[in-house]
Design a protein around this motif. Structure first.
Motif, PDB file in Angstrom:
ATOM      1  N   ASN A   6       0.683  -1.572  -0.143  1.00 31.93           N
ATOM      2  CA  ASN A   6       0.245  -0.191   0.264  1.00 31.93           C
ATOM      3  C   ASN A   6       1.047   1.217  -0.261  1.00 31.93           C
ATOM      4  N   THR A   7       0.705   1.528  -0.932  1.00 31.13           N
ATOM      5  CA  THR A   7       2.044   2.961  -0.761  1.00 31.13           C
ATOM      6  C   THR A   7       1.453   4.075   0.079  1.00 31.13           C
ATOM      7  N   LEU A   8       0.291   3.753   0.303  1.00 30.04           N
ATOM      8  CA  LEU A   8       0.011   5.070   1.541  1.00 30.04           C
ATOM      9  C   LEU A   8       0.198   4.782   2.979  1.00 30.04           C
ATOM     10  N   SER A   9       0.177   3.725   2.366  1.00 26.93           N
ATOM     11  CA  SER A   9       1.103   2.670   4.576  1.00 26.93           C
ATOM     12  C   SER A   9       2.753   2.680   4.225  1.00 26.93           C
ATOM     13  N   ARG A  10       3.198   3.041   2.896  1.00 25.39           N
ATOM     14  CA  ARG A  10       4.847   2.173   2.782  1.00 25.39           C
ATOM     15  C   ARG A  10       5.003   0.579   3.075  1.00 25.39           C
ATOM     16  N   SER A  11       3.900  -0.104   3.051  1.00 23.58           N
ATOM     17  CA  SER A  11       4.011  -1.494   3.555  1.00 23.58           C
ATOM     18  C   SER A  11       4.005  -2.544   2.948  1.00 23.58           C
ATOM     19  N   LYS A  12       3.694  -3.930   3.167  1.00 25.70           N
ATOM     20  CA  LYS A  12       2.516  -4.817   2.308  1.00 25.70           C
ATOM     21  C   LYS A  12       1.226  -4.994   4.004  1.00 25.70           C
ATOM     22  N   PRO A 150      -6.146  18.985   5.820  1.00 29.65           N
ATOM     23  CA  PRO A 150      -5.024  19.065   6.892  1.00 29.65           C
ATOM     24  C   PRO A 150      -4.205  17.680   6.589  1.00 29.65           C
ATOM     25  N   GLU A 151      -4.899  16.727   6.235  1.00 28.29           N
ATOM     26  CA  GLU A 151      -3.932  15.027   5.837  1.00 28.29           C
ATOM     27  C   GLU A 151      -3.203  15.547   4.252  1.00 28.29           C
ATOM     28  N   TYR A 152      -3.384  16.800   3.728  1.00 34.11           N
ATOM     29  CA  TYR A 152      -2.196  16.433   2.341  1.00 34.11           C
ATOM     30  C   TYR A 152      -1.147  16.697   2.445  1.00 34.11           C
ATOM     31  N   GLY A 153      -0.936  15.528   1.823  1.00 30.38           N
ATOM     32  CA  GLY A 153       0.457  15.060   1.471  1.00 30.38           C
ATOM     33  C   GLY A 153       0.926  14.333   2.394  1.00 30.38           C
ATOM     34  N   ARG A 154       0.131  12.681   2.716  1.00 30.84           N
ATOM     35  CA  ARG A 154      -0.004  11.673   3.038  1.00 30.84           C
ATOM     36  C   ARG A 154       0.526  10.687   2.607  1.00 30.84           C
ATOM     37  N   LEU A 155       0.219  10.862   0.833  1.00 30.80           N
ATOM     38  CA  LEU A 155       0.004   9.532   0.513  1.00 30.80           C
ATOM     39  C   LEU A 155       1.373  10.107  -0.317  1.00 30.80           C
ATOM     40  N   SER A 156       2.354  11.418  -0.979  1.00 28.77           N
ATOM     41  CA  SER A 156       3.355  11.333  -1.054  1.00 28.77           C
ATOM     42  C   SER A 156       4.479  11.359  -0.048  1.00 28.77           C
ATOM     43  N   GLY A 230      -0.237   4.465 -12.570  1.00 33.45           N
ATOM     44  CA  GLY A 230       2.048   4.472 -13.299  1.00 33.45           C
ATOM     45  C   GLY A 230       1.987   5.287 -11.490  1.00 33.45           C
ATOM     46  N   ALA A 231       3.458   5.225 -11.555  1.00 35.86           N
ATOM     47  CA  ALA A 231       3.958   5.699  -9.888  1.00 35.86           C
ATOM     48  C   ALA A 231       4.217   7.550 -10.702  1.00 35.86           C
ATOM     49  N   ASP A 232       4.070   7.809 -12.191  1.00 36.68           N
ATOM     50  CA  ASP A 232       3.856   9.896 -12.040  1.00 36.68           C
ATOM     51  C   ASP A 232       2.851  10.274 -11.573  1.00 36.68           C
ATOM     52  N   LEU A 233       1.719   9.324 -11.052  1.00 34.17           N
ATOM     53  CA  LEU A 233       0.549  10.134 -10.655  1.00 34.17           C
ATOM     54  C   LEU A 233       0.335   9.857  -9.295  1.00 34.17           C
ATOM     55  N   GLN A 234       1.681   9.663  -8.198  1.00 34.21           N
ATOM     56  CA  GLN A 234       1.311   9.002  -7.137  1.00 34.21           C
ATOM     57  C   GLN A 234       1.336  11.316  -6.200  1.00 34.21           C
ATOM     58  N   PHE A 235       2.264  11.697  -6.779  1.00 28.82           N
ATOM     59  CA  PHE A 235       1.440  13.348  -7.104  1.00 28.82           C
ATOM     60  C   PHE A 235       2.192  14.252  -8.024  1.00 28.82           C
ATOM     61  N   PRO A 236       0.561  14.800  -8.285  1.00 19.16           N
ATOM     62  CA  PRO A 236       0.138  15.225  -7.518  1.00 19.16           C
ATOM     63  C   PRO A 236      -1.255  14.505  -7.812  1.00 19.16           C
ATOM     64  N   HIS A 237      -1.432  13.954  -8.229  1.00 17.87           N
ATOM     65  CA  HIS A 237      -3.167  13.841  -9.193  1.00 17.87           C
ATOM     66  C   HIS A 237      -3.753  12.965  -7.571  1.00 17.87           C
ATOM     67  N   GLU A 239      -2.546  12.419  -5.289  1.00 18.84           N
ATOM     68  CA  GLU A 239      -2.427  12.726  -3.842  1.00 18.84           C
ATOM     69  C   GLU A 239      -3.805  14.096  -3.600  1.00 18.84           C
ATOM     70  N   ASN A 240      -4.360  14.550  -5.000  1.00 22.07           N
ATOM     71  CA  ASN A 240      -5.489  15.739  -5.390  1.00 22.07           C
ATOM     72  C   ASN A 240      -6.745  14.867  -5.555  1.00 22.07           C
ATOM     73  N   GLU A 241      -6.421  13.859  -5.533  1.00 23.70           N
ATOM     74  CA  GLU A 241      -7.731  12.783  -5.417  1.00 23.70           C
ATOM     75  C   GLU A 241      -8.227  12.258  -4.208  1.00 23.70           C
ATOM     76  N   ILE A 242      -7.184  12.301  -2.962  1.00 24.41           N
ATOM     77  CA  ILE A 242      -7.862  11.859  -1.951  1.00 24.41           C
ATOM     78  C   ILE A 242      -8.085  13.810  -1.212  1.00 24.41           C
TER      79      ILE A 242
END
Length: 473
Positions: A6-12, A150-156, A230-237, A239-242
């Motif tokens: 999970n990219t969000l938790s950075r763990s399996k 307040p939670e912006y930036g958690r994914l990146s 794709g990995a290129d969408l992690q930020f900002p796309h 992150e903005n979706e969340i």
């Protein structure tokens, strides 16, 4: 038990669907203003594999992949071509489907187009304005106020002060903060009429990020299982979706304890060419349709899945030739046993190893290694054991969309565009001449025929009973 990184938790994490036995999956699709390149192919192949394995594991999967059919690049291309937006996008949607079919991929269960969800996007924007997470600037654009979420930036994994606006987020004069991003773009006088829709904030069109939030929420609900891209969408796309989706639900009081938009975020790695990231700006990208003129579609799929989906992969003709050689090895093993579809034995060590690999975050490199080991066992086995092992090899490979063709057809096809001049009939004639030479004890001539065929890319393999089989190298 399936684990997903999970990219969000950075763990399996152990995969637990929201609804037992069912999986809701959303993948960011293509912006249709040009033909698809192999970077797009990787996204399509990776998540085709994910869906196939989830379904093979007994899950009922709803697979949604969107189409962006309104975008600055689309508008620019349509204006350059002097054609309506709808004509341009439909042409490249048809081309995308043709590429996907040529690659042998499943179609998503739903393939929403952004222009069909304008009302839903406007509804979400309205909620964000009500919750004071969005505002209309002096230039007419409606923007999301990033620092109020307040939670912006958690994914990146970065703080607000570290983040910079992504390259697809234009900074306009109406923004209060350079990190703010556009939800609704005010129409410009020079833009064509088919690029604008009426809204409470004036005529305009949606920003790029809002479409995925609106479509995923409408089709899969406010809380679903997996979101990929794709990995290129992690930020900002992403992150903005969340921010958009969870902001519309919870407003500025949102905390990490609230139910998330998505439980598991999956991102596939980049394609690299000569150790540089593939991109149109560098001119080092390859269209799917051009690659498939030279390589079989199964070879391209095999190349993509021999690497782990999260790893970057380096594209080259050499890598594709090595992948073809790997498939030749697997098909050669199958060709030695009568084709039979026997039930898979869940207790088989091969099935257990393969399942363990795939359940470890879709570890296709290890799964493919199991196939190679199994092929070696097929080569050594005899009788019923050979038939059983070959059936297991084919069944396991089928879950990854491999080895579905008659082995002889694949082995005799060769590489596309490889300059092969000998037809199957000419090869068979040469084989017959070699057999005649051997019967006449003219072994020098028989060896010469084998050598000449090999120089033209044809490999002869003598089997028991005087049978000679051939394949292209």
């Amino acid at each position: 038990m399936l684990q997903i990184y999970n990219t969000l938790s950075r763990s399996k994490q152990i995969f637990k669907p929201i609804e037992p036995g069912k999986v809701k999956l959303y993948v960011c699709g293509m912006t249709v203003y040009d033909f698809c390149h192999i970077g797009h192919a990787r996204v399509m192949i990776v998540f085709d594999m994910v869906v196939r394995w989830l379904r093979a594991s007994g899950y009922e999967v709803t697979y949604v992949r969107n189409i962006t059919d309104i975008d600055d690049k689309i508008i620019q291309r349509a204006v350059e071509n002097g054609e309506p937006i709808a004509a341009l996008t439909q042409r490249f949607i048809d081309a995308m489907h043709a590429d996907s079919d040529e690659l042998g991929l499943m179609h998503p269960d739903q393939e929403p187009r952004a222009t069909d969800f304008i009302q839903q996007m406007q509804g979400m924007i309205g909620k964000l304005i009500e919750k004071e997470l969005a505002y209309q600037g002096d230039d007419g654009d409606v923007n999301f106020a990033v620092r109020l979420f307040p939670e912006y930036g958690r994914l990146s994994g970065k703080s607000l002060d570290e983040l910079n606006a992504g390259e697809r987020v234009a900074i306009g004069g109406g923004k209060r903060d350079p990190l703010d991003f556009v939800l609704w773009k005010s129409a410009k006088p020079e833009e064509p009429a088919d690029t604008r829709w009426a809204s409470p904030w004036g005529e305009g069109r949606p920003g790029w990020h809002i479409e995925c939030s609106a479509m995923s929420c409408d089709l899969l609900g406010e809380h679903f299982d997996i979101h990929g891209g794709g990995a290129d969408l992690q930020f900002p796309h992403h992150e903005n979706e969340i921010a958009q989706s969870e902001g519309a639900l919870y407003g500025q009081s949102h905390t990490a304890r609230d139910q998330p938009m998505v439980n598991y975020w999956m991102h596939n790695g980049h394609i690299r060419v000569n150790e540089e990231k593939m991109s149109k700006s560098l001119g080092n990208f390859f269209l799917i349709r051009d690659v498939l003129k030279r390589f079989d579609s199964e070879v391209l799929r095999f190349f993509m899945l021999r690497a782990h989906y999260r790893s970057p992969i380096n594209y080259s003709d050499t890598q594709l030739e090595e992948s073809r050689a790997g498939l030749v090895r697997l098909y050669t093993a199958l060709a030695q046993a009568p084709a039979q579809s026997l039930p898979l034995d869940a207790q088989s060590p091969w099935v257990q190893r393969f399942t363990q690999a795939m359940n470890d975050d879709f570890n296709t490199p290890e799964a493919v290694a199991v196939l190679f080991d199994l092929a070696s066992e097929v080569n050594r086995a005899q009788g019923d054991e050979k038939i059983q092992l070959a059936s297991t090899l084919k069944a396991l490979a089928n879950t990854l969309n491999f080895l579905q063709r008659d082995p002889t057809v694949f082995l005799q096809a060769g590489s596309r565009g490889d300059g092969a001049t000998l037809t199957a009939e000419q090869i068979e004639t040469q084989i017959a001449a070699r057999v005649a030479a051997k019967l006449a004890k003219d072994f020098a001539k028989a060896d010469l025929i084998r050598k000449e065929l090999l120089e033209q890319g044809v490999v002869l393999e003598d089997r028991p009973g005087g049978v000679t089989e051939w394949r292209r190298s």
